[in-house]
Design a protein around this motif. Structure first.
Motif, PDB file in Angstrom:
ATOM      1  N   LEU A 194     -46.949 -14.875 -17.891  1.00 53.02           N
ATOM      2  CA  LEU A 194     -45.643 -14.236 -17.899  1.00 53.02           C
ATOM      3  C   LEU A 194     -45.074 -14.157 -16.484  1.00 53.02           C
ATOM      4  O   LEU A 194     -43.868 -14.388 -16.280  1.00 53.02           O
ATOM      5  CB  LEU A 194     -45.754 -12.843 -18.516  1.00 53.02           C
ATOM      6  CG  LEU A 194     -44.466 -12.020 -18.566  1.00 53.02           C
ATOM      7  CD1 LEU A 194     -43.395 -12.743 -19.403  1.00 53.02           C
ATOM      8  CD2 LEU A 194     -44.740 -10.633 -19.129  1.00 53.02           C
ATOM      9  N   ARG A 195     -45.937 -13.847 -15.497  1.00 48.81           N
ATOM     10  CA  ARG A 195     -45.445 -13.761 -14.113  1.00 48.81           C
ATOM     11  C   ARG A 195     -44.933 -15.111 -13.632  1.00 48.81           C
ATOM     12  O   ARG A 195     -43.934 -15.201 -12.895  1.00 48.81           O
ATOM     13  CB  ARG A 195     -46.566 -13.247 -13.204  1.00 48.81           C
ATOM     14  CG  ARG A 195     -46.811 -11.746 -13.339  1.00 48.81           C
ATOM     15  CD  ARG A 195     -47.664 -11.240 -12.192  1.00 48.81           C
ATOM     16  NE  ARG A 195     -48.998 -11.807 -12.206  1.00 48.81           N
ATOM     17  CZ  ARG A 195     -50.045 -11.273 -12.838  1.00 48.81           C
ATOM     18  NH1 ARG A 195     -49.874 -10.141 -13.541  1.00 48.81           N
ATOM     19  NH2 ARG A 195     -51.218 -11.857 -12.807  1.00 48.81           N
ATOM     20  N   GLU A 198     -41.480 -15.796 -15.434  1.00 48.70           N
ATOM     21  CA  GLU A 198     -40.383 -14.918 -15.034  1.00 48.70           C
ATOM     22  C   GLU A 198     -39.695 -15.421 -13.777  1.00 48.70           C
ATOM     23  O   GLU A 198     -38.493 -15.169 -13.588  1.00 48.70           O
ATOM     24  CB  GLU A 198     -40.925 -13.504 -14.821  1.00 48.70           C
ATOM     25  CG  GLU A 198     -41.199 -12.769 -16.130  1.00 48.70           C
ATOM     26  CD  GLU A 198     -41.788 -11.384 -15.900  1.00 48.70           C
ATOM     27  OE1 GLU A 198     -41.711 -10.545 -16.814  1.00 48.70           O
ATOM     28  OE2 GLU A 198     -42.331 -11.145 -14.793  1.00 48.70           O
ATOM     29  N   ASP A 205     -38.456 -21.591 -20.168  1.00 45.53           N
ATOM     30  CA  ASP A 205     -39.501 -20.660 -19.688  1.00 45.53           C
ATOM     31  C   ASP A 205     -39.093 -19.212 -19.927  1.00 45.53           C
ATOM     32  O   ASP A 205     -39.937 -18.363 -20.256  1.00 45.53           O
ATOM     33  CB  ASP A 205     -39.743 -20.891 -18.203  1.00 45.53           C
ATOM     34  CG  ASP A 205     -40.431 -22.233 -17.944  1.00 45.53           C
ATOM     35  OD1 ASP A 205     -41.065 -22.752 -18.897  1.00 45.53           O
ATOM     36  OD2 ASP A 205     -40.365 -22.718 -16.808  1.00 45.53           O
ATOM     37  N   GLN A 206     -37.802 -18.926 -19.784  1.00 38.84           N
ATOM     38  CA  GLN A 206     -37.349 -17.561 -20.029  1.00 38.84           C
ATOM     39  C   GLN A 206     -37.527 -17.174 -21.497  1.00 38.84           C
ATOM     40  O   GLN A 206     -37.921 -16.036 -21.823  1.00 38.84           O
ATOM     41  CB  GLN A 206     -35.877 -17.425 -19.632  1.00 38.84           C
ATOM     42  CG  GLN A 206     -35.627 -17.562 -18.136  1.00 38.84           C
ATOM     43  CD  GLN A 206     -36.310 -16.450 -17.359  1.00 38.84           C
ATOM     44  OE1 GLN A 206     -36.394 -15.303 -17.820  1.00 38.84           O
ATOM     45  NE2 GLN A 206     -36.810 -16.788 -16.175  1.00 38.84           N
ATOM     46  N   ALA A 209     -41.106 -16.566 -22.032  1.00 42.36           N
ATOM     47  CA  ALA A 209     -41.509 -15.271 -21.468  1.00 42.36           C
ATOM     48  C   ALA A 209     -41.227 -14.145 -22.455  1.00 42.36           C
ATOM     49  O   ALA A 209     -42.011 -13.183 -22.573  1.00 42.36           O
ATOM     50  CB  ALA A 209     -40.763 -15.022 -20.154  1.00 42.36           C
ATOM     51  N   THR A 210     -40.119 -14.232 -23.187  1.00 41.76           N
ATOM     52  CA  THR A 210     -39.807 -13.206 -24.193  1.00 41.76           C
ATOM     53  C   THR A 210     -40.870 -13.161 -25.282  1.00 41.76           C
ATOM     54  O   THR A 210     -41.297 -12.084 -25.739  1.00 41.76           O
ATOM     55  CB  THR A 210     -38.430 -13.481 -24.800  1.00 41.76           C
ATOM     56  OG1 THR A 210     -37.448 -13.519 -23.751  1.00 41.76           O
ATOM     57  CG2 THR A 210     -38.057 -12.429 -25.815  1.00 41.76           C
ATOM     58  N   ARG A 213     -43.977 -11.465 -23.953  1.00 41.70           N
ATOM     59  CA  ARG A 213     -43.858 -10.001 -23.913  1.00 41.70           C
ATOM     60  C   ARG A 213     -44.125  -9.391 -25.289  1.00 41.70           C
ATOM     61  O   ARG A 213     -44.791  -8.355 -25.423  1.00 41.70           O
ATOM     62  CB  ARG A 213     -42.477  -9.600 -23.425  1.00 41.70           C
ATOM     63  CG  ARG A 213     -42.216  -9.918 -21.954  1.00 41.70           C
ATOM     64  CD  ARG A 213     -40.923  -9.273 -21.488  1.00 41.70           C
ATOM     65  NE  ARG A 213     -40.549  -9.742 -20.167  1.00 41.70           N
ATOM     66  CZ  ARG A 213     -39.683 -10.730 -19.940  1.00 41.70           C
ATOM     67  NH1 ARG A 213     -39.083 -11.331 -20.991  1.00 41.70           N
ATOM     68  NH2 ARG A 213     -39.403 -11.111 -18.728  1.00 41.70           N
TER      69      ARG A 213
END
Length: 429
Positions: A194-195, A198, A205-206, A209-210, A213
């Protein structure tokens, strides 16, 4: 909060708690009355209850009350006969002197002395208060009936009062770590990914990332569903019964019944041994009593013969001591038993036998016994046996004691001096 109400009735409608409080408050009066009762009773009635009398003056209690307050003047009539410091003479014979010749009065009031009764158990409790067998030691485990609970690790089952909170929390913490280890490892991996995503400007990638989470959130929610503590985590102190070394003891009662012992002296000796027997019977469960009577010969007997048999003869004390030693060797190994000897005599002995007694005590009895008590009962000067034993008492003051009884009034005080509880005494282990 629990409220316990005891609705049991006291025997004969007496308040047990109030009675115990009253006995504790007037303990010194009760002990004095018990001692007086012992001095006046017969042998067969020595252990029954007693009437206790408390003087009226000792029952009064101080109290607070309101004073009169304010200022007041008083006028007191004077006299022409007496002056300050004069001593008033006692009136001559007649009423008021307790002779019984005075006139009755229709005025005045007072209160009788308070009299109440204590039962046999209470009587014996005050009779043997603060007494003990000296030098009592813990012996071998053989035939032990005493047990003590000792810690023996932990168990997963037990009563709530033995719950070990620290161990239970440790077990719960270990369980949570074990059950959540795989999910926590996945969470750490997802957080690293995730890091990285982000900081990436790529829209893909965004979006990824969701999703990460949401997955991390689901895993954390799963971890929170693990119970903080479970029945499986509970740990209880495990207690096991360990046998204690026994405090077994034997008391040898050695009484002189020779011809020099008058009936009065024998009666005082019986009173002394009866007190000793009652003391052992009440205060110790594992104490045996061996009765030995002697004149020119010595024999072991039962309780009835010891107190009431009528045979008599010459005086050879050493035979009783040798019989005591033989019984110890046959039945009471010193490694397993606390051995006590109490001897009562008028001190009169035949010829050179007193020195033989000294040698027997020093060589055979003192090395194996905890305590030797000698009582000389006579209203005359000390006899030869007393002077022989005095050398032993001087050399072994902690294990050999001797006292002199002159009259019936000396029996109970002598008994207390011989068996009084020493300061800082304890049972050895």
């Amino acid at each position: 909060m629990s409220l316990i109400i005891d609705r049991r009735l006291n025997g004969k409608k007496k308040s047990t708690v109030n009675r115990q409080r009253f006995l504790k408050r007037y303990r010194h009066h009760v002990k004095a009355a018990v001692q007086d009762a012992i001095d006046q009773r017969s042998i067969t009635d020595v252990d029954s209850g007693s009437d206790i009398t408390i003087p009226r003056k000792d029952l009064s209690e101080p109290f607070f009350h309101h004073g009169q307050g304010g200022h007041h003047g008083h006028v007191h009539p004077g006299n022409h006969e007496f002056h300050r410091g004069d001593r008033i003479q006692r009136p001559p014979g007649g009423g008021g002197q307790g002779s019984g010749d005075g006139q009755a009065s229709d005025r005045g009031e007072g209160a009788d002395e308070f009299v109440f009764q204590i039962n046999r158990d209470e009587f014996l409790e005050y009779l043997f208060d603060d007494l003990e067998l000296p030098n009592l030691l813990r012996k071998e485990l053989k035939d032990s009936t005493d047990y003590q609970l000792k810690r023996a690790g932990f168990t997963t089952a037990g009563s709530p009062d033995r719950l070990n909170i620290v161990r239970s929390l440790r077990a719960a913490h270990a369980r949570r770590i074990a059950l959540s280890g795989k999910d926590r490892k996945v969470i750490r991996t997802l957080k690293r990914q995730l890091r990285e995503m982000e900081v990436s400007p790529d829209p893909v990638d965004q979006q990824q990332a969701t999703l990460l989470r949401e997955e991390i959130k689901l895993l954390n929610r799963k971890l929170k569903r693990l119970p903080f503590i479970d029945d499986f985590d509970l740990r209880f102190n495990n207690m096991t019964r360990v046998p204690l070394p026994s405090s077994k003891a034997v008391m040898f009662c050695v009484m002189d019944v020779s011809g020099s012992m008058t009936q009065e002296i024998k009666d005082m000796a019986k009173r002394f041994f009866l007190l000793l027997y009652l003391f052992l019977e009440r205060n110790y469960e594992a104490v045996e009593v061996v009765f030995i009577r002697h004149h020119s010969e010595a024999r072991e007997c039962d309780e009835h013969d010891f107190f009431y048999a009528r045979e008599t003869g010459g005086t050879i004390v050493s035979k009783a001591l040798l019989l005591t030693h033989d019984i110890i060797q046959q039945r009471y190994p010193p490694g397993q038993w606390n051995i006590y000897i109490a001897q009562a005599s008028d001190g009169d002995n035949w010829g050179e036998d007193s020195s033989t007694c000294t040698n027997i005590i020093l060589d055979k009895l003192l090395p194996v016994c905890q305590y030797f008590a000698y009582v000389e009962i006579t209203d005359r000067h000390h006899q030869n046996l007393w002077y022989e034993y005095a050398t032993i008492a001087e050399s072994y003051p902690d294990h050999f004691a001797m006292q002199h009884i002159h009259s019936y009034l000396d029996i109970y005080p002598t008994f207390r001096r011989l068996f009084e509880k020493k300061e800082g005494s304890h049972v050895g282990r």
